[in-house]
Each structure stands twice: as structure tokens, then as C-alpha cells.
Design an enzyme around this catalytic site. Structure first.
Site, PDB file in Angstrom:
ATOM      1  N   SER A 149      65.513  12.250  75.864  1.00 51.47           N
ATOM      2  CA  SER A 149      66.104  12.727  77.112  1.00 51.47           C
ATOM      3  C   SER A 149      67.139  11.705  77.550  1.00 51.47           C
ATOM      4  O   SER A 149      67.078  10.533  77.152  1.00 51.47           O
ATOM      5  CB  SER A 149      65.018  12.860  78.197  1.00 51.47           C
ATOM      6  OG  SER A 149      65.582  12.995  79.483  1.00 51.47           O
ATOM      7  N   TYR A 162      57.879   9.021  82.731  1.00 46.02           N
ATOM      8  CA  TYR A 162      58.720   9.854  81.874  1.00 46.02           C
ATOM      9  C   TYR A 162      59.832   9.020  81.243  1.00 46.02           C
ATOM     10  O   TYR A 162      60.086   9.102  80.036  1.00 46.02           O
ATOM     11  CB  TYR A 162      59.313  10.994  82.705  1.00 46.02           C
ATOM     12  CG  TYR A 162      60.084  12.019  81.901  1.00 46.02           C
ATOM     13  CD1 TYR A 162      59.411  12.998  81.174  1.00 46.02           C
ATOM     14  CD2 TYR A 162      61.467  12.017  81.888  1.00 46.02           C
ATOM     15  CE1 TYR A 162      60.111  13.944  80.447  1.00 46.02           C
ATOM     16  CE2 TYR A 162      62.180  12.955  81.149  1.00 46.02           C
ATOM     17  CZ  TYR A 162      61.490  13.912  80.438  1.00 46.02           C
ATOM     18  OH  TYR A 162      62.184  14.853  79.700  1.00 46.02           O
TER      19      TYR A 162
END
Length: 274
Positions: A149, A162
């Protein structure tokens, strides 16, 4: 030295592939696109019904398999099932399975959220690389696509677990790419910003953070289909990093040119946005 990577090998065409997290979103898009390119696909997901739905979209060139990527034995079994179905090792492995967690600052984020996020987002990819990389080495060709990501380098506030999980996937992918350089086996790491998927539809994202993410996804999100196509095309070219959106490319450059200024500005912007 295997020179296929330097001559535009079409690895993702007519390839036998394994995709984790294939029940929805980017994973489903990867599976469908790989099948469209003439390959057979094992569609793995912790949600067995969702994996089966993806297979129904593809047809008899796909096989569904329930797999919890946080469990090493599940991933090892997945590789065995795929090899038996293909009659040979997989050519392409897409380590995509992941979850979204966010909304709390460090210290308020429950340790259970940290554990859950790292188990799936990081250990899932570690398991995928650990199990499939040796088989690909023996096979002598193919590739691994790891889905990270832009969070892997953007480090937005209130997303620590995350961010950490995806930063580690980026580092893992770069390490694996170095280890496999010149072997004919390509490694690609995908680092998108917002993609129109259901990743924020879970109880791990705090309500206000989910509302903001929903708005940003609506304004700037791209389709998972376009991300899958872009990534697989880049993988065919032997490209390591894939940043499929302009905002990801912009942040990548700014962070590296002015890391301190970027970090302070991001913190102020996040507080104003709330």
C-alpha cells in the site's frame, strides 16, 4: 543468467496462478484478469463462499480454496493443492490477502488489533513468500506479486498497525527481489492509495476514520480492475515497484525529498481534516 526479464517476458499470460484474498476487491480483480489472459487460477480466501463466487465468475479455469494466510500450514496446503491441480508448480503467486485497521493513535490502538493486522497483512505475505519462493526457484521461472500500500511509505497518523504491516511487506518484497535477481523470477510490490474495495467495511476501523476513508475513496479511488491490469503489465516488464495512481507517485517523491517536512505537514493536515 536467465535473460527473460530483460526481454519483456509475458509471465502473466497463460500462467498458472495462485491468488490469496481472491474473494473480493483487488484479489478478485487479479484472479479474473489472470484468467482473461489465458491462465488457470486457484482463488484462495478465508471466506470460502466469496472464493467460490470468484470462481463462478471465471468458470472452469479456476479452483476455489479456503485459506487463512496467517496460518503457515494453510498456505503450505494451498501450494500443494495448486501444484496438484496444475500438474506443476504455480507460475505466478499474488499475495494479496489483507485487512484494514485504523482510527486510533499509538497507545490507544488495542494490542489485539496490532496482532490481528500483522498476522494477516505481514505474516500472510511472509508465509506466501516462504512457501512459494523455493518452488519458483526450482521451477526456474515465474513471479511473485505482493500487495502492499502507499501506507508502506506514507505513514499517515492513526494507522500505525496498518502502516507497519505494509512497510514490512515493502521491505520483504525488495529483499526477495534482490535475492531472485537474474534468476528469471520477478518480484513486484503494489503500493496503491485508494482503491474502490470493501477493505474499510470491518470493525477494525474507527467510525470517523471510516467516514473519511469512504469520502477519499469516492473522490480519488480507482477500480480494482485497472489496478490489477496495471500491476500485471508492470510485472511482465520486470518492474519492482508499482504505484498505480498519481497521488501515490507524488507522495513517494515528496517523502523522499523532504521527509521531515512531509511528516509534520501530514500530521497537521490530518488534525485539520478531523
Amino acid at each position: 543468467m536467465n535473460l527473460l526479464p530483460f526481454f519483456g517476458a509475458r509471465r502473466t499470460h497463460d500462467a498458472d496462478a495462485v491468488v490469496t484474498g481472491a474473494g473480493s476487491g483487488i484479489g478478485r480483480a487479479f484472479a479474473v484478469e489472470l484468467a482473461r489472459r489465458g491462465g488457470r487460477v486457484v482463488c484462495a480466501d478465508i471466506d470460502a463462499a466469496a472464493a467460490k463466487q470468484t470462481v463462478e465468475l471465471i468458470g472452469d479455469r479456476a479452483l476455489d480454496r479456503r485459506c487463512d494466510v496467517s496460518v503457515a500450514s494453510d498456505v503450505s496446503d494451498l501450494a500443494d493443492v495448486a501444484e496438484e491441480w496444475f500438474g506443476k508448480p504455480a507460475d505466478i503467486v499474488v499475495n494479496n490477502a489483507g485487512i484494514g485497521i485504523g482510527g486510533n493513535v499509538i497507545g490507544d490502538t488495542p494490542l489485539t488489533d496490532w496482532q490481528r493486522t500483522l498476522d494477516v497483512n505481514l505474516w500472510g505475505v511472509i508465509h506466501g513468500c516462504h512457501v512459494f519462493a523455493p518452488r519458483l526457484r526450482e521451477h526456474g521461472r515465474g513471479g511473485i506479486v505482493n500487495v502492499a500500500s502507499a501506507a508502506s511509505f506514507a505513514a499517515a497518523p492513526r494507522m500505525a498497525a496498518y502502516n507497519v504491516s505494509k512497510a514490512a511487506v515493502l521491505a520483504l518484497s525488495e529483499t526477495l527481489a534482490a535475492e531472485l535477481a537474474g534468476t528469471g523470477i520477478a518480484v513486484t510490490v503494489l503500493c496503491p492509495t485508494f482503491v474502490k474495495t470493501n477493505i474499510i467495511d470491518n470493525d477494525g476501523i474507527e467510525e470517523s476514520a471510516a467516514r473519511l476513508a469512504t469520502k477519499l475513496m469516492k473522490w480519488t479511488g480507482v477500480s480494482p480492475d485497472s489496478v490489477a491490469r496495471t500491476t500485471l503489465d508492470a510485472h511482465d516488464r520486470g518492474q519492482l515497484h508499482v504505484l498505480p495512481q498519481l497521488d501515490a507517485k507524488f507522495v513517494w517523491q515528496v517523502k523522499r525529498l523532504t521527509p521531515g517536512t512531509y511528516t509534520r505537514a501530514l500530521g497537521v493536515a490530518e488534525r485539520l481534516a478531523r
